[in-house]
Design an enzyme around this catalytic site. Structure first.
Site, short mmCIF file in Angstrom:
data_model
loop_
_atom_site.label_atom_id
_atom_site.label_comp_id
_atom_site.label_asym_id
_atom_site.label_seq_id
_atom_site.Cartn_x
_atom_site.Cartn_y
_atom_site.Cartn_z
N TYR A 144 79.15 23.25 -88.96
CA TYR A 144 77.95 23.88 -89.38
C TYR A 144 76.76 23.62 -88.16
O TYR A 144 76.33 24.75 -87.74
CB TYR A 144 77.37 23.14 -90.70
CG TYR A 144 76.18 23.86 -91.13
CD1 TYR A 144 76.26 25.03 -91.78
CD2 TYR A 144 74.91 23.25 -91.29
CE1 TYR A 144 75.03 25.80 -92.23
CE2 TYR A 144 73.79 23.80 -91.82
CZ TYR A 144 73.84 24.89 -92.51
OH TYR A 144 72.69 25.78 -92.93
N LYS A 148 76.00 26.94 -86.16
CA LYS A 148 74.63 27.49 -86.23
C LYS A 148 73.90 27.56 -84.83
O LYS A 148 73.27 28.63 -84.33
CB LYS A 148 73.97 26.92 -87.01
CG LYS A 148 74.00 27.18 -88.60
CD LYS A 148 73.65 28.67 -88.97
CE LYS A 148 73.50 28.76 -90.56
NZ LYS A 148 73.29 29.90 -90.97
N VAL A 186 70.54 16.83 -102.11
CA VAL A 186 69.68 15.68 -102.71
C VAL A 186 68.90 15.93 -103.79
O VAL A 186 69.03 15.24 -104.64
CB VAL A 186 69.03 14.91 -101.56
CG1 VAL A 186 67.88 15.61 -100.82
CG2 VAL A 186 68.70 13.47 -102.12
N GLN A 208 65.71 6.74 -95.20
CA GLN A 208 65.75 7.85 -94.53
C GLN A 208 64.97 8.98 -95.13
O GLN A 208 64.53 9.09 -96.27
CB GLN A 208 67.10 8.54 -94.43
CG GLN A 208 68.00 8.77 -95.61
CD GLN A 208 68.63 8.03 -96.33
OE1 GLN A 208 68.07 6.77 -96.16
NE2 GLN A 208 69.64 8.26 -97.11
N ARG A 276 63.83 13.76 -90.77
CA ARG A 276 64.08 15.21 -90.59
C ARG A 276 62.60 15.70 -91.11
O ARG A 276 62.24 15.54 -92.29
CB ARG A 276 64.93 15.72 -91.48
CG ARG A 276 65.21 17.02 -91.55
CD ARG A 276 65.45 17.67 -90.16
NE ARG A 276 66.65 17.32 -89.46
CZ ARG A 276 68.06 17.37 -89.96
NH1 ARG A 276 68.27 18.25 -90.94
NH2 ARG A 276 69.19 16.94 -89.26
#
Length: 311
Positions: A144, A148, A186, A208, A276
């Site tokens: 992936y 991308k 999630v 995280q 992130r």
């Protein structure tokens, strides 16, 4: 009125984008191979004369006549794209070649739905568009991530070599109604587990962080990217810069669902990013875009959707 092609249009994001385009009075051709897409996501449009559904795999050439293209075709959740990693990277790379070839022939604009996964497990925080990323090219997520990244390369090469009006949007974590129950993301995982009263599974220690963008905000960013002058190509981050830990997200969902679920930790998957968060300065400046839906409001709408499925 414009006729839009939306590949991956029966998916979570694609179906919401189609809602928006049809609401604005445009015509839409939805193309999907239905591997991860759902007929239920687009069923309410099947009687609309401005909507057409075509079952097709973008790894094969597509011969249609449209005015503009949104390329969203590709499994997007780790569970989905790791089921058939070879097909995943084919969808990203061959799909991009075929869609760009179509846009070149039609001389029409095309927007690529890329992903924050191009940044891998980032060593820069927050992530801005100048960051080249930290991606494991041989790991289980590479089909992936690297697919991308290769698609982005193709979009910019077609832009430089063939003058295609190609633009790239890097989508960060997005949530909302029509997420698949079993997609492994999630937000959907936590909501489904909470509604069922099951233990909520947290991978890693829960510290995280992620940043969650409601799907209507994302769709607005995609549309604004399409509508902006061809001088703007991106890549542009579209996501919500409000950052929170996975543990805090789980606690918030437990509160919203009034669940008695408890938290259960499991080992962190290989190459799963620790942080992130998007830097959306370019989106603010060039697209005049920023997210508007607060996390709690978006989660309430998403919980209501999953409740409507009988969770």
């Amino acid at each position: 009125m414009t006729t839009y092609l939306v590949t991956g249009g029966a998916g979570f994001v694609g179906s919401h984008l189609i809602d928006r385009l049809l609401d604005e009075g445009h015509s839409v051709l939805c193309v999907d191979n239905m591997v991860t897409g759902s007929r239920a996501n687009i069923a309410h449009h099947l009687s609309n004369p401005k909507f057409e559904m075509m079952r097709h795999d973008v790894t094969f050439p597509l011969y249609v006549e449209v005015d503009a293209v949104f390329n969203l075709a590709c499994p997007a959740s780790p569970v989905s794209y790791q089921k058939d990693p070879v097909q995943t990277i084919k969808t990203s790379v061959l799909g991009a070649i075929n869609i760009l070839g179509l846009a070149k022939r039609l001389k029409c604009p095309v927007v690529q739905a890329s992903t924050s996964e191009v940044y891998g497990s980032p060593e820069r925080h927050p992530q801005d568009e100048t960051y080249w990323g930290n991606v494991n090219p041989i790991g289980p997520r590479a089909c992936y991530d690297e697919g991308k990244r290769a698609a982005e390369t193709l979009f910019f090469d077609y832009r430089r070599q063939h003058n295609v009006d190609a633009k790239v949007v890097r989508i960060f974590n997005t949530y909302g109604p029509r997420m698949a129950v079993d997609d492994g993301r999630v937000v959907s995982n936590f909501i489904v587990q909470a509604l069922k009263g099951e233990d909520i599974t947290i991978y890693g220690d829960g510290t995280q962080t992620r940043s969650f963008c409601y799907v209507s905000d994302l769709v607005d960013g995609l549309v604004k990217t399409m509508e902006i002058s061809r001088d703007f190509s991106g890549p542009v981050n579209i996501g919500n810069p409000a950052e929170l830990s996975v543990h805090d997200l789980a606690e918030q969902i437990i509160d919203l669902t009034r669940s008695k679920s408890r938290l259960k930790t499991m080992p962190l998957p290989v190459d799963d990013p620790i942080k992130r968060k998007p830097d959306i300065s370019i989106a603010r400046e060039h697209l005049k875009w920023s997210p508007e839906v607060e996390l709690e409001d978006g989660l309430i709408a998403t919980v209501d959707y999953f409740r409507s499925l009988g969770m």
